[in-house]
Write a protein that holds these residues in place. Structure first.
Motif, mmCIF file in Angstrom:
data_model
loop_
_atom_site.group_PDB
_atom_site.id
_atom_site.type_symbol
_atom_site.label_atom_id
_atom_site.label_comp_id
_atom_site.label_asym_id
_atom_site.label_seq_id
_atom_site.Cartn_x
_atom_site.Cartn_y
_atom_site.Cartn_z
ATOM 1 N N VAL A 264 0.826 -1.201 0.000
ATOM 2 C CA VAL A 264 0.000 0.000 0.000
ATOM 3 C C VAL A 264 0.866 1.259 0.000
ATOM 4 O O VAL A 264 0.597 2.225 -0.725
ATOM 5 N N THR B 177 0.965 3.916 -3.015
ATOM 6 C CA THR B 177 0.564 5.307 -2.758
ATOM 7 C C THR B 177 1.648 6.273 -3.206
ATOM 8 O O THR B 177 1.360 7.309 -3.826
ATOM 9 N N TYR B 178 2.904 5.945 -2.905
ATOM 10 C CA TYR B 178 3.995 6.801 -3.381
ATOM 11 C C TYR B 178 3.975 6.905 -4.905
ATOM 12 O O TYR B 178 4.170 7.983 -5.472
ATOM 13 N N SER C 102 -3.883 10.899 2.750
ATOM 14 C CA SER C 102 -3.161 9.763 3.329
ATOM 15 C C SER C 102 -2.035 10.296 4.200
ATOM 16 O O SER C 102 -1.691 11.483 4.137
#
Length: 291
Positions: A174, A178-179, A210
């Motif tokens: 995750v 996300t990065y 986030s």
């Protein structure tokens, strides 16, 4: 006062050991880097010249080392040193099979074992707000809870030996994904002439928000890739993700995409950079010069 032997005083281990000292534990630390040991002593802990010396007589022994080979080496070194009843807590991120091997090896010596990988990066370790996912027996988890609460904020036992590592693998998937998406969002906004700073501020306050956007967006916009968590380590972790997927016989197509991006960063010589350097990979894919 509980005595703790802490082995591995790197980017994550050093602040964790220091926080244990602040919480009132008697901590003896060892690292291959003597300056790290000296820093723990300056923070009120004790230093050791070897892993067995750090572990000798400790009620709890904690490890935070880079990867599977180091965990196996430390366990082999300590197997005949740890006393029956000692609680061995491995904070390292390794394959679930390695954590299961550690448990089997040390339980034969009467040692209680928990795998307890952490998430939150260097700043989370400094601030003692790590998330800790724990595999092992419920009674051993309860015994270690004061230690976990001294270094983390969110702590959960997630199953038997090795389960903590499976959850950590999911965490790294995750985080890496996300990065990658934040990196592509920056590339899109900047290429379109949009104020990316204002754009990310808006995203951080909405459904796309986030912890990564909260903590890392300004550093990414500034192309500040000083390591809080290195690409090299995330590359290792993505290998654990893919291996766990094979073991569970599940298809994780996005995991392979994330692993490829992380491998690309490493191939570009960014292994020592923070994992937010996936932005440089995204820029390169669009023919934009990485800054």
């Amino acid at each position: 006062m509980t005595t703790i032997g802490f082995i591995g005083l790197g980017i994550m281990g050093a602040p964790m050991a220091a926080n244990l000292v602040r919480a009132g534990f008697e901590v003896t630390g060892f690292d291959l880097d003597q300056t790290a040991v000296d820093a723990l002593v300056a923070a009120g802990g004790k230093g050791a010249a070897s892993a067995p010396e750090a572990a000798a007589g400790a009620e709890i022994v904690a490890t935070m080392v880079p990867a599977d080979p180091q965990v196996r080496a430390v366990v082999a070194e300590l197997a005949d040193v740890l006393r029956p009843g000692t609680l061995f807590v491995d904070f390292s991120t390794v394959c679930p099979q390695t954590s299961q091997w550690v448990a089997e090896t040390l339980q034969d010596k009467g040692v209680r074992v928990l795998d307890a990988p952490v998430s939150g990066g260097q700043q989370g370790a400094v601030d003692a707000v790590l998330s800790i996912m724990v595999g092992g027996e419920p009674d051993d988890f309860a015994a270690a809870l004061p230690v976990f609460e001294a270094v983390g904020r969110t702590v959960a036992r997630v199953g038997p030996h090795g389960a903590g590592q499976v959850v950590k693998a999911a965490n790294q998937l995750v985080v890496g994904g996300t990065y990658g998406l934040v990196a592509e969002a920056i590339v899109l906004m900047e290429a379109a002439g949009v104020d990316a700073t204002a754009g990310l501020d808006v995203l951080a306050g909405g459904l796309a928000g986030s912890r990564i956007l909260e903590l890392k967006r300004r550093g990414m916009l500034a192309r500040d890739f000083r390591p809080g968590f290195r690409i090299d380590l995330h590359h290792k972790d993505m290998g654990i993700v893919l291996d766990a997927a094979r073991q569970a016989e599940v298809a994780l197509p996005l995991a392979y995409q994330v692993a490829t991006l992380v491998q690309a960063a490493r191939s570009q010589g960014r292994g020592g950079d923070d994992h937010s350097a996936l932005l440089a990979v995204a820029e390169g894919l669009s023919g934009r010069e990485a800054r």
